[in-house]
Design an enzyme around this catalytic site. Structure first.
Site, PDB file in Angstrom:
ATOM      1  N   GLY A 192      16.324  27.202 -15.155  1.00  0.00           N
ATOM      2  CA  GLY A 192      15.935  28.436 -15.836  1.00  0.00           C
ATOM      3  C   GLY A 192      16.830  29.604 -15.465  1.00  0.00           C
ATOM      4  O   GLY A 192      17.311  30.341 -16.333  1.00  0.00           O
ATOM      5  N   THR A 193      17.078  29.782 -14.156  1.00  0.00           N
ATOM      6  CA  THR A 193      17.952  30.860 -13.693  1.00  0.00           C
ATOM      7  C   THR A 193      19.349  30.723 -14.280  1.00  0.00           C
ATOM      8  O   THR A 193      19.938  31.680 -14.783  1.00  0.00           O
ATOM      9  CB  THR A 193      18.031  30.841 -12.154  1.00  0.00           C
ATOM     10  OG1 THR A 193      16.751  31.163 -11.619  1.00  0.00           O
ATOM     11  CG2 THR A 193      19.050  31.853 -11.639  1.00  0.00           C
ATOM     12  N   HIS A 235      19.849  26.028   1.647  1.00  0.00           N
ATOM     13  CA  HIS A 235      19.465  27.124   0.755  1.00  0.00           C
ATOM     14  C   HIS A 235      19.439  28.454   1.499  1.00  0.00           C
ATOM     15  O   HIS A 235      19.721  29.508   0.914  1.00  0.00           O
ATOM     16  CB  HIS A 235      18.095  26.831   0.146  1.00  0.00           C
ATOM     17  CG  HIS A 235      17.684  27.811  -0.906  1.00  0.00           C
ATOM     18  ND1 HIS A 235      18.342  27.935  -2.111  1.00  0.00           N
ATOM     19  CD2 HIS A 235      16.698  28.735  -0.929  1.00  0.00           C
ATOM     20  CE1 HIS A 235      17.771  28.879  -2.835  1.00  0.00           C
ATOM     21  NE2 HIS A 235      16.783  29.388  -2.149  1.00  0.00           N
ATOM     22  N   ARG A 286      13.828  25.542   0.486  1.00  0.00           N
ATOM     23  CA  ARG A 286      13.418  26.801  -0.145  1.00  0.00           C
ATOM     24  C   ARG A 286      12.132  27.367   0.452  1.00  0.00           C
ATOM     25  O   ARG A 286      11.802  28.527   0.227  1.00  0.00           O
ATOM     26  CB  ARG A 286      13.260  26.601  -1.666  1.00  0.00           C
ATOM     27  CG  ARG A 286      14.582  26.496  -2.398  1.00  0.00           C
ATOM     28  CD  ARG A 286      14.399  26.071  -3.840  1.00  0.00           C
ATOM     29  NE  ARG A 286      14.088  24.649  -3.933  1.00  0.00           N
ATOM     30  CZ  ARG A 286      13.912  24.011  -5.086  1.00  0.00           C
ATOM     31  NH1 ARG A 286      14.000  24.667  -6.226  1.00  0.00           N
ATOM     32  NH2 ARG A 286      13.646  22.707  -5.101  1.00  0.00           N
ATOM     33  N   ASP A 343       0.809  -1.223   0.000  1.00  0.00           N
ATOM     34  CA  ASP A 343       0.000   0.000   0.000  1.00  0.00           C
ATOM     35  C   ASP A 343       0.840   1.270   0.000  1.00  0.00           C
ATOM     36  O   ASP A 343       0.311   2.375   0.068  1.00  0.00           O
ATOM     37  CB  ASP A 343      -0.958   0.015   1.196  1.00  0.00           C
ATOM     38  CG  ASP A 343      -0.225   0.050   2.529  1.00  0.00           C
ATOM     39  OD1 ASP A 343       1.027  -0.089   2.522  1.00  0.00           O
ATOM     40  OD2 ASP A 343      -0.878   0.231   3.568  1.00  0.00           O
ATOM     41  N   GLY A 344       2.177   1.126  -0.082  1.00  0.00           N
ATOM     42  CA  GLY A 344       3.059   2.282  -0.150  1.00  0.00           C
ATOM     43  C   GLY A 344       3.688   2.674   1.163  1.00  0.00           C
ATOM     44  O   GLY A 344       4.571   3.541   1.197  1.00  0.00           O
ATOM     45  N   LYS A 391      18.217  39.836 -11.210  1.00  0.00           N
ATOM     46  CA  LYS A 391      17.072  39.183 -11.843  1.00  0.00           C
ATOM     47  C   LYS A 391      15.816  39.424 -11.028  1.00  0.00           C
ATOM     48  O   LYS A 391      15.857  39.874  -9.879  1.00  0.00           O
ATOM     49  CB  LYS A 391      17.310  37.679 -11.966  1.00  0.00           C
ATOM     50  CG  LYS A 391      17.248  36.950 -10.623  1.00  0.00           C
ATOM     51  CD  LYS A 391      17.379  35.454 -10.752  1.00  0.00           C
ATOM     52  CE  LYS A 391      17.191  34.789  -9.379  1.00  0.00           C
ATOM     53  NZ  LYS A 391      17.358  33.345  -9.408  1.00  0.00           N
ATOM     54  N   THR A 395      15.115  23.653 -12.080  1.00  0.00           N
ATOM     55  CA  THR A 395      14.681  23.587 -13.474  1.00  0.00           C
ATOM     56  C   THR A 395      15.707  24.197 -14.420  1.00  0.00           C
ATOM     57  O   THR A 395      15.537  24.136 -15.631  1.00  0.00           O
ATOM     58  CB  THR A 395      13.336  24.319 -13.657  1.00  0.00           C
ATOM     59  OG1 THR A 395      13.488  25.699 -13.283  1.00  0.00           O
ATOM     60  CG2 THR A 395      12.254  23.678 -12.795  1.00  0.00           C
ATOM     61  N   ASP A 408      26.154  28.545  -7.878  1.00  0.00           N
ATOM     62  CA  ASP A 408      24.857  28.522  -7.194  1.00  0.00           C
ATOM     63  C   ASP A 408      24.839  27.354  -6.224  1.00  0.00           C
ATOM     64  O   ASP A 408      25.664  26.438  -6.322  1.00  0.00           O
ATOM     65  CB  ASP A 408      23.715  28.399  -8.212  1.00  0.00           C
ATOM     66  CG  ASP A 408      22.433  29.079  -7.728  1.00  0.00           C
ATOM     67  OD1 ASP A 408      22.356  29.421  -6.531  1.00  0.00           O
ATOM     68  OD2 ASP A 408      21.525  29.285  -8.551  1.00  0.00           O
TER      69      ASP A 408
END
Length: 320
Positions: A232-233, A134, A100, A41-42, A199, A230, A225
């Site tokens: 994008g930055t 972070h 984050r 069942d996980g 930015k 993703t 960083d």
């Protein structure tokens, strides 16, 4: 003399067995015997297959994808060892998920990083060892000791070999204003100057470059960083540095390779020549591309664990 545990044991969760094995190898120890499985069942099932009574136990687990499963697995492992009378339990989290979500960005937002800190403490962990949170203030979310390692030293040693004596040809770039301190320290370690990308982020996982602060024209750039999600930055910043700033080459360094969504495709199609990562988040074969260089963190974590076990200060080795 060590009074808090008669021996030291390293256990691996499911998320980052490679780092755990590396840590154990550096310390000359076998990995602790445990099984982490799932019921049909996980639900997560954990079995500790050796005695931990009176032992100093270190559980190595990054709370990366699948984040919630890995977090729950670690909590259950901590609980199992606490109930088995382990002398002291340290959660070793190369990557701390939910980091984050460290503040309320708008009304009725949760502070999920604080919730995770409470869960880890309530489960029975006596201390936390992690790398490149972070946000530094997350250390204050815990009511137990937090040892916070920096990945920049590993990355800097690698980049020093690339830069060599040509420090005037390179510029370290901070991807945003919040990362300036990290980038400045990194630049000082390899002996280069510093620039900053200004930015704005109109919504989650979307960023737009507004301006480049500093001279990057004709230079080789190293973007630093703490994590790449993703991408994008990173990719937008690299593109702007070349097209707007006039840089000739772009390299990048990051501690945590989260790499979700379109990240791999973006990096592959970007102007970035090389992306240097640490192994705090394991990279699957599907995500591994030629542009990636992955450096091991096990020696640093092993040194930190040895110092924790022997009650030695971190300052001499890590400056903290």
């Amino acid at each position: 003399m060590n009074f808090h545990g008669k021996d030291i044991k390293i256990f691996a969760g499911s998320s980052n067995a490679t780092v755990a094995q590396g840590i154990a190898g550096c310390l000359g120890l076998p990995l602790g015997k445990c099984d982490c499985q799932k019921f049909s069942d996980g639900e997560i099932a954990v079995s500790i297959n050796e005695s931990v009574r009176g032992s100093e136990c270190f559980i190595v687990q990054s709370t990366c994808t699948p984040v919630n499963d890995n977090l729950m697995e670690m909590l259950i492992m901590i609980d199992a060892m606490k109930r088995a009378s382990a002398a002291r339990i340290t959660a070793v989290m190369p990557y701390f998920g939910y980091a984050r979500q460290d503040r309320k960005a708008k009304p009725r937002d949760p502070i999920s990083a604080k919730l995770c800190a409470d869960l880890i403490t309530a489960a029975g962990a006596d201390r936390l060892l992690t790398m490149d949170l972070h946000a530094n203030q997350i250390q204050g979310f815990f009511n137990i000791p937090v040892d916070h390692l920096k990945g920049a030293g590993i990355l800097a040693n690698h980049m020093k070999e690339k830069v060599g004596n040509n420090t005037d040809d390179y510029v370290v770039v901070s991807p945003d204003l919040g990362s300036v301190t990290r980038a400045r320290n990194f630049a000082s370690q390899i002996g280069t100057s510093l620039a900053i990308i200004d930015k704005r982020r109109p919504r989650a996982n979307v960023s737009e470059v507004m301006n480049i602060i500093g001279d990057v024209k004709g230079k080789k750039i190293i973007i630093l960083d703490d994590m790449i999600d993703t991408a994008g930055t990173l990719c937008n910043g690299a593109k702007a540095i070349v097209e707007v700033g006039g840089a000739t080459e772009v390299y990048a360094c990051a501690t945590h390779a989260v790499l979700s969504g379109p990240a791999i495709e973006r990096i592959q199609n970007s102007v970035i020549k090389e992306l240097v990562l640490l192994d705090t988040v394991p990279l699957t074969e599907e995500k591994m591309i030629d542009k990636f260089t992955v450096l091991p963190t096990a020696p640093v974590f092993a040194e930190a664990i040895a110092r924790i076990y022997n009650d030695k200060p971190f300052t001499a080795a890590f400056g903290s």
